[in-house]
Design a protein around this motif. Structure first.
Motif, PDB file in Angstrom:
ATOM      1  N   TYR A 148       0.786  -1.232   0.000  1.00  0.00           N
ATOM      2  CA  TYR A 148       0.000   0.000   0.000  1.00  0.00           C
ATOM      3  C   TYR A 148       0.825   1.292   0.000  1.00  0.00           C
ATOM      4  N   TRP A 157      -3.159   5.650  -5.505  1.00  0.00           N
ATOM      5  CA  TRP A 157      -4.269   5.292  -4.639  1.00  0.00           C
ATOM      6  C   TRP A 157      -4.453   6.392  -3.607  1.00  0.00           C
ATOM      7  N   CYS A 208      -8.361   3.267  -0.461  1.00  0.00           N
ATOM      8  CA  CYS A 208      -7.996   2.359   0.624  1.00  0.00           C
ATOM      9  C   CYS A 208      -8.593   2.860   1.940  1.00  0.00           C
ATOM     10  N   MET A 229      -7.387  -2.652   7.103  1.00  0.00           N
ATOM     11  CA  MET A 229      -7.259  -2.078   5.764  1.00  0.00           C
ATOM     12  C   MET A 229      -8.259  -2.773   4.860  1.00  0.00           C
ATOM     13  N   PRO A 231      -9.590  -2.262   1.062  1.00  0.00           N
ATOM     14  CA  PRO A 231      -9.496  -1.517  -0.200  1.00  0.00           C
ATOM     15  C   PRO A 231     -10.747  -1.652  -1.057  1.00  0.00           C
TER      16      PRO A 231
END
Length: 573
Positions: A148, A157, A208, A229, A231
């Motif tokens: 990430y 992202w 995310c 987390m 996404p």
């Protein structure tokens, strides 16, 4: 007048008020030389002036919208966000191992101030991503970091934080979102979250979400919460966005301001997520992101205040109305004493709030560079003051900006009202300013007031050193600090926290007022007591700082008088 980033002001603060040089002298930030700092400030200012500022009104008039489950950003936002990302601005303070620049938080804070003044609605997207980067750097597994962090830092992202639920606002421990282990290291996340800033967009390949949820064995309250987390698209083996996760934007909130920033109701329907940090330690992990965001929100208030001030000043320099007795005046409304009073108060408060925020950022940098406890406690103590006072100043300056415009300020076409609408949220999110004040008088005084006393001693010593040059101003600041010390001693002595809480907001305001006097005095001393900063310091110290006395009188009343007013008393007509 269009917005102009206050590049020179930050250079002055760094050089003379908050001493960024001490940060550059550490091994960790040795690359932050004066040349590098000047170049970064100049380039950030150019980005804000030329790319972001023209979109401020565009986003207000053309809000983000939800179409067939996809959030469509305001016109021009995607291109501007790409300019922000391509310039490396999102990852300025991020770990170079994952593509960041590793620069001081002080520089990121200055950049966020300028971006907020240029276009707050757009700036919120990189701000939330910066906070997520910070949380992952401190708490995520190596695998999550590798997947990430490079994408978030590059801006491919974006990141969000998911705390609030319909029944769980500031009381996060009341959340109902569930997390169930799937046996392969992943979890199934189910629940609804509200007020999710930039919960989705068409500007990035993946969004995310850091989500607070409770595992089956999680105890009730905040101690049973974990962080995950989750996404929008699950990364494939190559780290690229793969299959869509089982989450969606249920709706977008209809807000008072920041229309270009989509605020989503998020629905997680058994969505796949991964644990960040240890089980049941989610609040501690999320607070890493929230503390980052609190300083960021405080500086948002300052940025909006500066934009509103620039707007009002330009109008006052052009608008002709009535006559004044000022000899040699311009004939414009800036000649009127009350208009001059408002503009001076706006400018003086912006400097005070900005200096407090930058001092907090420098303390954060020194803490991360040295690990010294002194800087950790200094940063922790200044954070609620920076957040609350910065956003209060944003509100007050934006309101005064409307008044400078008179009736035209109430007309949307002039643009003055947008600053009021946009900045209103800043005193509410990341913990309302009342919560910030309660944190200050509770957690931040748990050391018996030592962090406060050290700061007050610095103010008093600086005032002593200024007596020969500016005796009257120095005496006023010294007396204010001493009175604030006595009030702090009173608060520390109160065994009932409710007696502290009853006066928390006025105490924080008083502390900010005195800090503002301290920084204005330092600015005047740079000129050796003669110049525009000295005249502004005199205005602040003589006219605005004295508010501390009434605020401290309020703070020392305790809670008895509040509860002497019964529910029936409050409802009586």
């Amino acid at each position: 007048m269009s917005y102009r980033a206050p590049v020179a002001e930050f250079q002055f603060l760094f050089d003379h008020i908050v001493d960024l040089n001490q940060v550059a002298q550490t091994d960790r930030f040795s690359e932050a030389t004066s040349d590098v700092i000047a170049a970064i400030l100049a380039e950030a200012g150019k980005l804000c002036d030329e790319v972001m500022a023209p979109l401020n009104r565009v986003g207000d008039l053309n809000p983000a919208r939800l179409e067939n489950g996809v959030v469509r950003s305001s016109p021009g936002f995607a291109e501007a966000f790409r300019a922000i990302a391509d310039g490396g601005w999102i990852g300025m303070s991020a770990d170079p191992e994952y593509g960041g620049m590793g620069l001081p938080m002080s520089l990121t804070t200055a950049m966020n101030d300028m971006m907020s003044g240029a276009c707050l609605a757009l700036q919120l997207c990189p701000l939330l991503t910066q906070g997520q980067i910070e949380a992952l750097q401190h708490h995520a597994s190596d695998a999550l970091k590798e997947t990430y962090l490079p994408k978030l830092i590059s801006g491919e992202w974006s990141g969000t934080m998911n705390l609030t639920e319909p029944q769980a606002g500031s009381d996060v421990g009341a959340l109902r979102t569930k997390a169930e282990p799937l046996g392969d290291g992943s979890y199934k996340i189910t629940g609804d979250k509200i007020f999710i800033t930039w919960g989705d967009s068409d500007m990035v390949d993946n969004v995310c979400h850091l989500v607070l949820a409770r595992l089956p064995d999680g105890v009730a309250g905040p101690k049973g919460i974990s962080l995950f987390m989750v996404p929008r698209h699950i990364p494939d083996e190559a780290g690229k966005p793969g299959v869509a996760n089982t989450l969606r934007v249920a709706s977008l909130e209809h807000k008072m301001g920041i229309h270009g920033s989509p605020t989503a109701v998020m629905r997680f329907d058994g969505a796949t997520g991964w644990l960040v940090g240890e089980e049941h330690n989610g609040m501690a992990c999320m607070f890493t992101m929230m503390n980052n965001a609190r300083l960021g929100v405080g500086i948002q208030g300052v940025g909006i205040a500066d934009a509103a001030y620039q707007h009002a000043l330009s109008y006052a320099q052009e608008r002709k109305q009535g006559r004044t007795a000022v000899k040699g005046g311009s004939g414009n409304i800036i000649d009127h004493a009350d208009v001059r009073r408002m503009l001076a108060a706006m400018k003086a408060d912006i400097f005070a709030a900005r200096a407090i925020s930058m001092a907090c950022a420098v303390a954060i940098d020194m803490s991360s560079a040295t690990g010294a406890e002194e800087y950790k406690t200094r940063a922790a103590f200044l954070t609620p003051i920076a957040k609350a006072f910065g956003t209060d100043v944003g509100l007050e300056v934006a309101n005064q900006g409307v008044l400078v415009h008179g009736g035209m300020g109430y007309i949307e076409e002039t643009g003055a009202a947008q600053y009021c609408r946009d900045v209103r949220i800043t005193s509410i999110y990341e913990g309302t300013n009342g919560i910030q004040a309660m944190d200050l008088v509770a957690r931040k005084l748990m050391d018996g007031g030592e962090a406060a006393y050290r700061l007050l001693s610095e103010i008093e010593n600086a005032a002593q050193d200024s007596r020969a040059t500016l005796p009257a101003l120095a005496q006023s600041v010294w007396e204010a600090a001493e009175t604030l010390r006595e009030a702090t001693e009173w608060l520390v002595a109160q065994g009932d926290l409710n007696d502290r809480f009853a006066g928390a907001v006025p105490y924080l305001r008083a502390f900010a007022r005195v800090l503002g006097g301290h920084y204005h005095l330092k600015a005047a001393m740079v000129e050796r007591g003669d110049g525009p900063r000295t005249r502004l310091a005199a205005f602040y110290i003589n006219r605005l700082m004295p508010e501390y006395a009434s605020q401290l009188a309020h703070a020392r009343q305790g809670s008895a008088g509040l509860y002497a007013l019964s529910d029936a008393d409050l409802a009586a007509q």
